[in-house]
Scaffold this motif. Structure first.
Motif, short mmCIF file in Angstrom:
data_model
loop_
_atom_site.label_atom_id
_atom_site.label_comp_id
_atom_site.label_asym_id
_atom_site.label_seq_id
_atom_site.Cartn_x
_atom_site.Cartn_y
_atom_site.Cartn_z
N VAL A 178 0.82 -1.34 -0.02
CA VAL A 178 -0.03 0.03 0.01
C VAL A 178 0.82 1.23 -0.10
O VAL A 178 0.74 2.21 -0.78
N ALA A 179 1.92 1.40 1.06
CA ALA A 179 2.93 2.36 0.87
C ALA A 179 3.53 2.36 -0.25
O ALA A 179 3.69 3.89 -0.81
N HIS A 180 4.04 1.43 -0.81
CA HIS A 180 4.76 1.46 -2.02
C HIS A 180 3.93 2.28 -3.41
O HIS A 180 4.42 2.98 -4.11
N VAL A 181 2.48 1.79 -3.19
CA VAL A 181 1.92 2.24 -4.50
C VAL A 181 1.40 3.71 -4.20
O VAL A 181 1.37 4.41 -5.19
N MET A 182 1.03 4.05 -3.03
CA MET A 182 0.47 5.34 -2.56
C MET A 182 1.68 6.44 -2.79
O MET A 182 1.33 7.65 -3.14
N ARG A 183 3.10 5.79 -2.56
CA ARG A 183 4.13 6.95 -2.92
C ARG A 183 4.12 7.29 -4.36
O ARG A 183 4.25 8.73 -4.53
N TYR A 184 3.82 6.53 -5.20
CA TYR A 184 3.61 7.02 -6.93
C TYR A 184 2.36 7.90 -6.67
O TYR A 184 2.35 8.81 -7.65
N TYR A 185 1.17 7.43 -6.41
CA TYR A 185 0.03 8.32 -6.55
C TYR A 185 0.19 9.62 -5.78
O TYR A 185 -0.15 10.88 -6.45
#
Length: 199
Positions: A178-185
């Motif tokens: 979740v943190a890894h995806v939200m970083r890009y978002y």
């Protein structure tokens, strides 16, 4: 004499100011908060390779009734492949196939979005739980419901440890997905906002 002294003071002040700016840039690049400095970290925003898939992602997401999640789906693609694999959403396993067995990016996007939609449904439309379920499998949503019903990074780590033990693997999935995806978002969102403000 006074002019020379003023020149020295101004030169020193300018040198100090430049040093502070350089120090800020370097510390921003290597600090734990670096994910939140989008213009200094172009690798942490949506790449041009992924942006090329926006029309397809938008169209398919609308077909499945989740058009509002287009930007989040693009962040998933960024995390999964950075747009450089044929199976851009790494969705082969969601179809019960071996990894990277999907033949075209378009088929990958369709399968990935279909699976993300299932994850959203299973997660009662909680995006964080749906994201982690996209990575772990839909069983994670059931695990969370049986353990308080609210997603947390701690539950993700417990689940990953439990599954790794059960399967006798060294690790299971990405508990920080979740943190890894939200970083890009989030970084892409900030980058767009900054670009808009400078227009």
């Amino acid at each position: 004499m006074i002019r020379q002294t003023l020149k020295i003071i101004l030169s020193s002040s300018l040198l100090i100011a430049i040093s502070f700016v350089l120090l800020y840039i370097v510390s921003s690049l290597y600090s734990p908060q670096a994910d939140h400095v989008p213009l200094l970290n172009d690798k942490r925003v949506i790449s041009d390779d992924v942006k090329a898939y926006r029309p397809t992602i938008t169209q398919v997401a609308k077909e499945y009734g989740i058009g509002d999640y287009t930007d989040l789906i693009m962040a998933i693609v960024m995390q999964e492949s950075k747009g450089k694999a044929v199976d851009v959403m790494q969705a082969s396993e969601s179809l019960g196939k071996p990894r990277n067995s999907i033949a075209t990016p378009e088929k990958s996007i369709r399968a990935g979005i279909q699976y993300f939609k299932r994850a959203l449904n299973r997660s009662d439309n909680d995006p964080s739980l749906a994201l982690q379920s996209y990575n772990f499998g839909l069983g994670f949503a059931d695990y969370v419901k049986a353990h308080g019903g609210k997603f947390s990074p701690q539950l993700a780590h417990h689940y990953a440890d439990q599954k790794a033990r059960e399967l006798q693997w060294s690790s299971y999935g990405d508990p920080d997905y979740v943190a890894h995806v939200m970083r890009y978002y989030n970084n892409e969102k900030q980058k767009r906002a900054l670009a808009k403000n400078t227009e």
